[in-house]
Design a protein around this motif. Structure first.
Motif, mmCIF file in Angstrom:
data_model
loop_
_atom_site.group_PDB
_atom_site.id
_atom_site.type_symbol
_atom_site.label_atom_id
_atom_site.label_comp_id
_atom_site.label_asym_id
_atom_site.label_seq_id
_atom_site.Cartn_x
_atom_site.Cartn_y
_atom_site.Cartn_z
ATOM 1 N N GLU A 10 28.891 43.153 74.046
ATOM 2 C CA GLU A 10 29.579 42.006 73.597
ATOM 3 C C GLU A 10 30.308 42.412 72.167
ATOM 4 O OE1 GLU A 10 29.223 37.481 71.930
ATOM 5 O OE2 GLU A 10 27.647 38.673 72.414
ATOM 6 N N THR A 13 33.396 44.470 73.285
ATOM 7 C CA THR A 13 34.249 43.721 73.879
ATOM 8 C C THR A 13 35.117 42.788 72.786
ATOM 9 O OG1 THR A 13 33.015 43.549 75.743
ATOM 10 C CG2 THR A 13 34.706 41.863 75.675
ATOM 11 N N ASN A 14 34.636 42.248 71.932
ATOM 12 C CA ASN A 14 35.142 41.177 70.979
ATOM 13 C C ASN A 14 36.001 42.158 70.106
ATOM 14 O OD1 ASN A 14 33.804 39.320 71.918
ATOM 15 N ND2 ASN A 14 32.601 38.749 69.980
ATOM 16 N N GLY A 17 38.940 43.240 71.809
ATOM 17 C CA GLY A 17 39.995 41.961 72.031
ATOM 18 C C GLY A 17 40.599 41.518 70.372
ATOM 19 N N THR A 33 46.210 41.498 76.244
ATOM 20 C CA THR A 33 45.217 41.533 77.167
ATOM 21 C C THR A 33 44.483 40.069 77.358
ATOM 22 O OG1 THR A 33 43.513 42.241 75.860
ATOM 23 C CG2 THR A 33 45.056 43.927 76.841
ATOM 24 N N GLU A 34 44.011 39.795 78.375
ATOM 25 C CA GLU A 34 43.296 38.629 78.575
ATOM 26 C C GLU A 34 42.039 38.589 77.580
ATOM 27 O OE1 GLU A 34 40.606 36.666 82.210
ATOM 28 O OE2 GLU A 34 41.630 38.344 82.780
ATOM 29 N N ASN A 35 41.549 39.672 77.341
ATOM 30 C CA ASN A 35 40.399 39.733 76.236
ATOM 31 C C ASN A 35 40.991 39.082 75.047
ATOM 32 O OD1 ASN A 35 38.022 40.231 74.943
ATOM 33 N ND2 ASN A 35 38.439 42.574 74.622
ATOM 34 N N ARG A 38 41.747 35.530 73.652
ATOM 35 C CA ARG A 38 40.769 34.519 72.779
ATOM 36 C C ARG A 38 41.011 34.511 71.507
ATOM 37 N NH1 ARG A 38 35.300 36.433 73.679
ATOM 38 N NH2 ARG A 38 36.189 38.855 73.680
#
Length: 371
Positions: A10, A13-14, A17, A33-35, A38
């Motif tokens: 995680e 990933t964060n 993003g 990106t979709e990430n 957020r």
């Protein structure tokens, strides 16, 4: 049967993003990106708080300045460490600006192999290669040797430092961050351009003791006949054709590029255009696109700072050496380094460029004063 599935951390990933979202805010043309979706509406401080919480640090109840200070001083090894995120974004933004500022020298100068260190290197010229000889009846080949042109150079380091302070983070001053990074990339591209063209305008001595453009090298024209025109181009072509190598061999070099200041841009494009018709019917414009001696015009405003009438010609660097440039191995352009000083609440960003440029052979280069 047991099935093992690896799930992306995680924290990683964060971090990716957040980096995607920050880069998109600074350069909206980059893909979000979709990430990154957020985090697209988060401020720098909100991203810092999110990063610290993912790292497991309790920031509840801490004010904005405290959060900013913690984020800038965080030294966890995880990939979501906020300074690492900023460094990741910084490198991408700087490289984007660097690539968006293409330099005209890349059209005609040759990129040499990157150097492993800062030691002086001696370049062996293409024109130093020995001629091939007929093999006798016994099949014996004769040894030849490369005549060393003795032109040498070494890498030089250039750079500057700017800082992202916690005040800038609290104020969400992303524009200042972006301006500094884009400025680094643009400045690196401009510097490379200046250094390469300085090889032409500086007219420094070569290893033989004569200036790059010199009567001894038979590659310099002066006087009224040197003004940019068909006659002057013809004289340039003849001079370049008649150049001889280090072993007195005929090289038959053909000019490929017409390099001019902005003041001569119109004349240069006219003389190299397929639609240009000479004033005299008997003349043939062989320098036009598709002609037997077609030239590619290269317009460089840096040359206007030296002379509005001087123009240059360069051969294809695959036929003969002209000016070559290189980087430190593994860098290929500007590099951004970041660190967090203990004594100040800021992240320092250092842009470094290791670059070298050198005129290697005069035979494929020509200069006309134009007056």
């Amino acid at each position: 049967m047991t099935k093992i599935t690896t799930i992306r951390d995680e924290q990683e990933t964060n971090a990716q993003g957040m980096a995607d979202a920050l880069l998109h805010r600074m350069a909206p043309t980059t893909k979000l990106t979709e990430n990154g979706q957020r985090f697209r509406h988060m401020t720098l401080l909100e991203l810092a708080r999110e990063s610290l919480e993912v790292e497991g640090l309790n920031v509840r109840g801490k004010d904005r300045m405290e959060v900013a200070a913690l984020a800038l001083q965080s030294r966890n090894m995880g990939t979501s460490d906020f300074p690492s995120i900023l460094a990741n974004v910084g490198n991408k933004r700087m490289r984007l600006a660097y690539q968006q500022n293409p330099a005209t020298y890349q059209l005609w100068a040759r990129r040499a192999a990157d150097l492993p260190d800062f030691k002086s290197v001696t370049a062996v010229q293409i024109s130093s290669a020995p001629d091939l000889l007929r093999v006798n009846e016994d099949g014996e080949f004769q040894y030849g040797k490369m005549q060393d042109g003795a032109e040498s150079y070494s890498l030089i380091t250039y750079g500057r430092i700017v800082a992202l302070t916690r005040q800038a983070m609290v104020n969400d001053d992303l524009r200042a961050f972006d301006t500094a990074l884009a400025g680094f990339g643009s400045a690196a591209a401009r510097l490379e351009n200046r250094l390469v063209y300085a090889q032409l305008t500086g007219n420094a001595p070569m290893a033989d003791g004569n200036a790059l453009f010199d009567a001894q090298h038979k590659n310099a024209a002066t006087g009224a006949g040197s003004a940019l025109g068909l006659d002057a181009l013809s004289a340039m072509r003849a001079s370049m054709r008649q150049q001889r190598g280090l072993q007195s061999e005929t090289l038959n070099i053909a000019p490929s590029f017409l390099i001019v200041p902005a003041a001569l841009e119109q004349d240069a494009y006219k003389l190299t255009s397929a639609n240009y018709t000479p004033s005299r019917f008997a003349d043939v414009n062989e320098f036009r696109e598709g002609g037997r001696s077609s030239l590619t015009p290269v317009v460089e405003p840096l040359l206007d700072n030296v002379s509005a009438t001087q123009w240059y010609a360069a051969a294809n660097n695959g036929q003969v050496d002209t000016v070559e440039y290189c980087y430190l191995a593994g860098t290929d352009g500007p590099v951004l380094e970041t660190w967090n000083p203990f004594n100040i609440d800021a992240m320092n960003m250092k842009c470094r460029l290791d670059f070298a440029a050198k005129a290697i052979d005069y035979r494929g280069l020509y200069r006309a004063d134009g007056k």
